[in-house]
Design a protein around this motif. Structure first.
Motif, short mmCIF file in Angstrom:
data_model
loop_
_atom_site.label_atom_id
_atom_site.label_comp_id
_atom_site.label_asym_id
_atom_site.label_seq_id
_atom_site.Cartn_x
_atom_site.Cartn_y
_atom_site.Cartn_z
N LEU A 132 0.83 -1.21 0.00
CA LEU A 132 0.00 0.00 0.00
C LEU A 132 0.86 1.26 0.00
N THR A 133 2.00 1.21 0.67
CA THR A 133 2.91 2.35 0.64
C THR A 133 3.40 2.63 -0.77
N ALA A 134 3.76 1.56 -1.48
CA ALA A 134 4.19 1.72 -2.88
C ALA A 134 3.04 2.19 -3.75
N LEU A 135 1.84 1.68 -3.50
CA LEU A 135 0.67 2.08 -4.27
C LEU A 135 0.37 3.56 -4.08
N ALA A 136 0.43 4.04 -2.84
CA ALA A 136 0.19 5.46 -2.58
C ALA A 136 1.26 6.34 -3.22
N ARG A 153 2.94 5.85 -5.98
CA ARG A 153 2.84 5.98 -7.43
C ARG A 153 1.43 6.39 -7.89
N SER A 154 0.57 6.78 -6.93
CA SER A 154 -0.78 7.21 -7.28
C SER A 154 -0.74 8.47 -8.13
N ALA A 155 -1.72 8.62 -9.01
CA ALA A 155 -1.78 9.79 -9.90
C ALA A 155 -2.16 11.05 -9.15
N ILE A 156 -2.73 10.94 -7.95
CA ILE A 156 -3.08 12.11 -7.14
C ILE A 156 -2.35 12.01 -5.81
N ASP A 157 -2.24 13.15 -5.13
CA ASP A 157 -1.55 13.20 -3.84
C ASP A 157 -2.32 12.35 -2.83
N THR A 158 -1.68 11.30 -2.31
CA THR A 158 -2.36 10.35 -1.45
C THR A 158 -1.67 10.26 -0.10
N THR A 159 -2.47 10.43 0.95
CA THR A 159 -1.99 10.27 2.33
C THR A 159 -2.41 8.90 2.83
N LEU A 160 -1.45 8.13 3.31
CA LEU A 160 -1.70 6.76 3.77
C LEU A 160 -1.61 6.71 5.28
N ASP A 161 -2.67 6.22 5.92
CA ASP A 161 -2.71 6.11 7.38
C ASP A 161 -2.95 4.65 7.74
#
Length: 399
Positions: free
Chosen positions: A270-274, A276-284
């Motif tokens: 999920l860290t890698a997915l966030a 390379r996401s096309a939009i700014d993504t915050t992972l909690d």
């Protein structure tokens, strides 16, 4: 007016609209009783009321009614009685407040000694002072009654509606079995289609390249002593075929189970997915029961690793939700929250897009729902027009 007062006033207006609407629909129900005796019509009528009750209570339920016809009939009788009773209270309070406020300026035209209505009944009007005092007191009293009485009455009516139209434990179990039966069948069909696709890809792609590779190596072996130059070319072609076969094989494996899950676990994937996401993504990533475990900073392993199928569905859900946010909602930011809570894995993906997501339009939400329901999970979509869009998923992780 402070925020609390403004909120209370908004609640009063919403309650007024709800109770007056219920009074009108109760009158229509009495007139349309022969039609509402038909189960399908009664269920549609109950679903409409359930949606309005959910909206008043700001509930995230769907509003759909899935109870037996006798429960719907019982609700209809109770709804008519309570709607009429509560609606008449609203008409008495709010109607008197408005009527008094409008008619006070006309009281001067009444003959002296005429008793005023409402709370001032029996008190003779002797002039403007009496009229204004009694009229203002009556309007304020009725307005205060409306302000304090309408919101709890509306909530009581809505909660009664929701309670009577909510399925019992046995009905929930039957619905759950029905849902699981349908989703399992869909999952089996999808699984069969996926196996056929994998078989086709392996047969038409990888297997064909491996056959060509074997043939070239066989020819090269026969010509090894007679024509070394030709053998060199055949080996180069065989090497190229081997690389292409490996690339195709990796592509097929990737569609079966994301390799990154096996290599880095759910948190790392999920860290890698966030990233390379096309939009700014915050992972909690958190574990509410053990948020500060130094041995588990990501908080997802405190209760043991989730089953591979659950991790795959969680990864697919978040990947699809982020793709939808970038492609369809014109979002610029998104937040992904993942937490283990006992034997459940909770996922929430929120974006700041335009909202209005509809899973019937083929935006990928239906695919998320099918995958989650196949594991006996739950999916909730909240996407009002104007945004934000929130997808909440709960997946079982127990053995």
């Amino acid at each position: 007016m402070n925020d609390q007062g403004a909120g209370r006033l908004s609640e009063t207006w919403r309650g007024l609209g709800y109770l007056l609407g219920s009074l009108c629909t109760a009158a229509l129900a009495v007139l349309a009783l022969p039609v509402l005796a038909v189960p399908a019509a009664a269920r549609a009528w109950a679903s409409w009321h359930r949606r309005h009750a959910d909206r008043l209570l700001r509930s995230a339920r769907s509003g759909a009614v899935r109870v037996g016809p006798w429960r719907v009939l019982g609700w209809l009788c109770v709804c008519i009685v309570t709607s009429v009773a509560f609606g008449l209270v609203v008409v008495l309070c709010a109607g008197n407040a408005v009527t008094t406020a409008v008619t006070v300026p006309l009281w001067w035209a009444l003959p002296a000694g005429t008793p005023a209505g409402g709370f001032a009944a029996g008190v003779p009007l002797t002039g403007w002072g009496t009229a204004l005092t009694l009229g203002t007191a009556q309007a304020v009293a009725f307005a205060a009654l409306t302000y304090w009485l309408v919101p709890p009455l509306a909530r009581l009516h809505a909660r009664t509606c929701v309670a009577m139209l909510s399925p019992s434990t046995a009905e929930r179990l039957a619905q759950r079995v029905e849902t699981l039966t349908g989703t399992r069948a869909e999952a089996m069909n999808a699984h069969g289609a996926e196996l056929r696709r994998i078989e086709r890809d392996l047969h038409d792609g990888t297997q064909a390249r491996l056959v060509a590779l074997v043939m070239r190596l066989g020819v090269a072996r026969e010509l090894l002593e007679d024509d070394p130059r030709l053998v060199s070319g055949l080996l180069a072609e065989a090497h190229e075929n081997a690389e292409e076969a490996m690339a195709e094989l990796r592509a097929v494996i990737r569609t079966i189970h994301p390799p990154i899950l096996a290599d880095r676990g759910l948190a790392g994937a999920l860290t890698a997915l966030a990233a390379r996401s096309a939009i700014d993504t915050t992972l909690d990533l958190e574990d509410p029961e053990d948020p500060e475990d130094p041995e588990d900073p990501d908080g997802l392993a405190a209760h043991g690793a989730a089953p591979a199928a659950v991790e795959a569905v969680a990864y697919y859900t978040i990947a699809e939700a982020l793709t939808n946010a970038a492609k369809h909602s014109r979002a610029t930011r998104s937040t992904v929250r993942v937490a283990r809570d006992g034997d459940r894995l909770a996922i929430e993906v929120t974006d700041d897009g335009v909202g209005g997501a509809d899973e019937t339009l083929g935006t990928g939400i239906a695919g998320i729902r099918h995958r989650v329901l196949a594991l006996d999970g739950t999916v909730r979509l909240h996407s009002p027009a104007g945004g934000p869009t929130t997808i909440t998923v709960s997946l079982p992780c127990g053995s």
